[in-house]
Design a protein around this motif. Sequence first.
Motif, short mmCIF file in Angstrom:
data_model
loop_
_atom_site.label_atom_id
_atom_site.label_comp_id
_atom_site.label_asym_id
_atom_site.label_seq_id
_atom_site.Cartn_x
_atom_site.Cartn_y
_atom_site.Cartn_z
N ALA A 103 34.03 40.72 32.00
CA ALA A 103 34.54 40.47 33.35
C ALA A 103 36.07 40.52 33.36
O ALA A 103 36.68 41.04 34.30
CB ALA A 103 34.05 39.12 33.86
N ALA A 104 36.70 40.00 32.30
CA ALA A 104 38.16 40.02 32.22
C ALA A 104 38.67 41.46 32.13
O ALA A 104 39.65 41.82 32.79
CB ALA A 104 38.64 39.22 31.01
N GLY A 105 37.99 42.27 31.35
CA GLY A 105 38.38 43.67 31.22
C GLY A 105 38.27 44.42 32.55
O GLY A 105 39.15 45.21 32.91
N GLU A 106 37.19 44.14 33.27
CA GLU A 106 37.01 44.79 34.58
C GLU A 106 38.11 44.38 35.55
O GLU A 106 38.67 45.22 36.26
CB GLU A 106 35.63 44.45 35.14
N LYS A 107 38.43 43.09 35.57
CA LYS A 107 39.46 42.63 36.48
C LYS A 107 40.83 43.18 36.08
O LYS A 107 41.62 43.58 36.93
CB LYS A 107 39.51 41.09 36.54
N TRP A 108 41.12 43.21 34.78
CA TRP A 108 42.39 43.72 34.28
C TRP A 108 42.59 45.19 34.69
O TRP A 108 43.66 45.58 35.13
CB TRP A 108 42.46 43.57 32.76
N ARG A 109 41.54 45.99 34.54
CA ARG A 109 41.64 47.40 34.92
C ARG A 109 41.84 47.58 36.42
O ARG A 109 42.47 48.53 36.87
CB ARG A 109 40.40 48.16 34.46
N ALA A 110 41.30 46.65 37.21
CA ALA A 110 41.42 46.74 38.67
C ALA A 110 42.77 46.26 39.18
O ALA A 110 43.15 46.55 40.31
CB ALA A 110 40.30 45.93 39.32
N MET A 111 43.52 45.54 38.34
CA MET A 111 44.81 45.00 38.76
C MET A 111 45.87 46.09 38.81
O MET A 111 45.84 47.05 38.03
CB MET A 111 45.27 43.89 37.79
N SER A 112 46.82 45.94 39.73
CA SER A 112 47.94 46.86 39.81
C SER A 112 49.00 46.47 38.78
O SER A 112 48.96 45.38 38.20
CB SER A 112 48.55 46.83 41.21
N ASP A 113 49.97 47.36 38.59
CA ASP A 113 51.05 47.08 37.63
C ASP A 113 51.87 45.86 38.06
O ASP A 113 52.35 45.11 37.21
CB ASP A 113 51.97 48.29 37.49
N GLU A 114 52.03 45.68 39.38
CA GLU A 114 52.78 44.52 39.87
C GLU A 114 52.05 43.21 39.54
O GLU A 114 52.68 42.21 39.23
CB GLU A 114 53.02 44.60 41.38
N GLU A 115 50.73 43.25 39.63
CA GLU A 115 49.94 42.05 39.32
C GLU A 115 49.96 41.76 37.82
O GLU A 115 49.90 40.60 37.40
CB GLU A 115 48.50 42.23 39.79
N LYS A 116 50.06 42.80 37.01
CA LYS A 116 50.08 42.64 35.55
C LYS A 116 51.46 42.25 35.02
O LYS A 116 51.58 41.72 33.92
CB LYS A 116 49.67 43.95 34.87
N ALA A 117 52.50 42.47 35.81
CA ALA A 117 53.89 42.28 35.36
C ALA A 117 54.16 40.91 34.74
O ALA A 117 54.79 40.83 33.67
CB ALA A 117 54.86 42.56 36.49
N PRO A 118 53.72 39.79 35.34
CA PRO A 118 54.04 38.49 34.72
C PRO A 118 53.42 38.34 33.32
O PRO A 118 54.03 37.75 32.43
CB PRO A 118 53.44 37.45 35.68
N TYR A 119 52.24 38.91 33.13
CA TYR A 119 51.57 38.81 31.84
C TYR A 119 52.24 39.70 30.81
O TYR A 119 52.37 39.33 29.64
CB TYR A 119 50.08 39.17 31.98
N VAL A 120 52.71 40.85 31.27
CA VAL A 120 53.44 41.77 30.38
C VAL A 120 54.74 41.12 29.93
O VAL A 120 55.10 41.18 28.74
CB VAL A 120 53.70 43.12 31.08
#
Length: 127
Positions: free
Chosen positions: A56-73
């Motif tokens: 489920a985490a992998g599916e959500k991660w792939r669906a996220m945009s780069d802006e949503e991933k930015a804080p984690y990056v």
Amino acid sequence: RLKAAGGASKRKKDAAAAGKPKRPPSAFFVFMWSEFRQQYNAENPNNKSVANVSKAAGEKWRAMSDEEKAPYVEKAEQKKKDYEKTKATFDNKESASSKKAKTQNDEEVKSEVEDEGSDEENEDDDE
């Protein structure tokens, strides 16, 4: 097969016991462990499978945009910088201690060789 696996785990334990720093998590793992896993477990309290959470985490991660991933990056990059500093400190300590140990071993071998040489000289004197 079992023997090889046991050896690998022993090496991991030896490295951990020596104080070697752990590798930093990737941005995905920062996301999964900091936020997603807790949220998923709250929504699915009867779930006992780690595989389901990861999927489920992998599916959500792939669906996220780069802006949503930015804080984690950014968090992952900061953890990587901290790791590199810690690793450099660890490597410096290791190299210093290994040089010291090598020097001590060289001195011991040298003294043993000198002792053997003096025994041979004594044998020559007896003849």
